[in-house]
Design an enzyme around this catalytic site. Structure first.
Site, PDB file in Angstrom:
ATOM      1  N   CYS A 187     -25.784   1.606  55.987  1.00  0.00           N
ATOM      2  CA  CYS A 187     -24.660   0.971  55.296  1.00  0.00           C
ATOM      3  C   CYS A 187     -24.287  -0.269  56.108  1.00  0.00           C
ATOM      4  O   CYS A 187     -25.056  -0.701  56.969  1.00  0.00           O
ATOM      5  CB  CYS A 187     -23.483   1.929  55.140  1.00  0.00           C
ATOM      6  SG  CYS A 187     -22.695   2.428  56.690  1.00  0.00           S
ATOM      7  N   SER A 188     -23.135  -0.841  55.866  1.00  0.00           N
ATOM      8  CA  SER A 188     -22.768  -2.081  56.565  1.00  0.00           C
ATOM      9  C   SER A 188     -22.471  -1.863  58.047  1.00  0.00           C
ATOM     10  O   SER A 188     -23.085  -2.475  58.915  1.00  0.00           O
ATOM     11  CB  SER A 188     -21.553  -2.731  55.888  1.00  0.00           C
ATOM     12  OG  SER A 188     -21.866  -3.144  54.581  1.00  0.00           O
TER      13      SER A 188
END
Length: 245
Positions: A187-188
């Site tokens: 994810c980020s």
């Protein structure tokens, strides 16, 4: 629609409308983001409680009203399980975190699949080449009382495109990735399972929630991208976009 609960003192002869005192509704929003950069819609819980009472001249209570919001939160899903429980299960299942350069090597040399669980728009903008996108959260779609309340809660925090758990997450993953595959979930921000002085249980993130769901549903070769894709891009590692393929 609110529920109304009334309890009346049988010894009181006062009118319901006499000496009526009320309190202003108190709205409590419990805001608990997954990480500093990734708020979770599931944790925005609007609540409203009003309590009113009327009293006789002698001070006895004549009536008491309790008004509760009808936007009741649905039962907790596996993705909403407490982080301490998710972390313990991830450690038991030996889910290991890998740094971005190691992840790139594993993808190239050992056929690891990078599962990008960010929203589709972020994935299209930039992602590791060959990564597969299944968003774990999506924009809120429905308009039930609970969904409307959550939209209002997000707006209260200045977030006007609130997200909700993607109910088709596991189904989509299973249609794209075999359960025997070696997967690195990204994810980020990445989050971490490593304890620190300020975060003794590490920091939850979308990728760790996704990893938990994967192992919970029978995936046995699950890894987690430490530092997330923000670090991947900062390190100048290969990136593709929807336009470039």
């Amino acid at each position: 629609m609110a529920s109304l609960t009334t309890s009346v003192n049988p010894h009181s002869t006062c009118s319901l409308h006499r000496n009526f005192h009320s309190r202003i509704p108190a709205f409590n929003y419990n805001y608990c983001p997954n990480s500093a950069n990734e708020p979770s819609s599931c944790c925005l819980t609007p609540k409203a409680i009003i309590q009113n009472s009327s009293r006789t001249n002698s001070g006895s209570t004549a009536a008491r009203f309790t008004v509760r919001s009808a936007a009741t939160k649905p039962a907790k899903s596996p993705a909403e399980e407490d982080w301490s429980i998710k972390r313990k299960y991830l450690l038991e299942k030996k889910v290991r975190s890998v740094e971005v350069k190691e992840a790139l090597r594993l993808q190239k040399e050992n056929n690891f699949v990078i599962l990008d669980v960010r929203p589709e728009a972020e994935f299209k903008e930039a992602h590791p080449p060959g990564a597969i996108n299944v968003q774990i959260y999506r924009l809120i779609k429905e308009w039930t009382p609970w969904d409307i309340a959550r939209r209002a809660a997000f707006a209260f925090f200045g977030i006007f495109q609130g997200t909700e758990e993607n109910p088709d997450f596991m189904q989509s993953v299973e249609s794209k990735i075999d359960k025997k595959a070696k997967i690195i979930v990204a994810c980020s921000s990445g989050g971490t399972m490593k304890p620190s002085q300020s975060l003794p249980e590490g920091q939850q993130s979308r990728s760790l929630i996704a990893a938990y769901l994967l192992v919970l549903n029978g995936y046995s070769n699950v890894y987690h991208l430490e530092g997330g894709l923000n670090t991947w891009f900062k390190e100048g590692l290969p990136a593709a976009s929807e336009d470039s393929g």
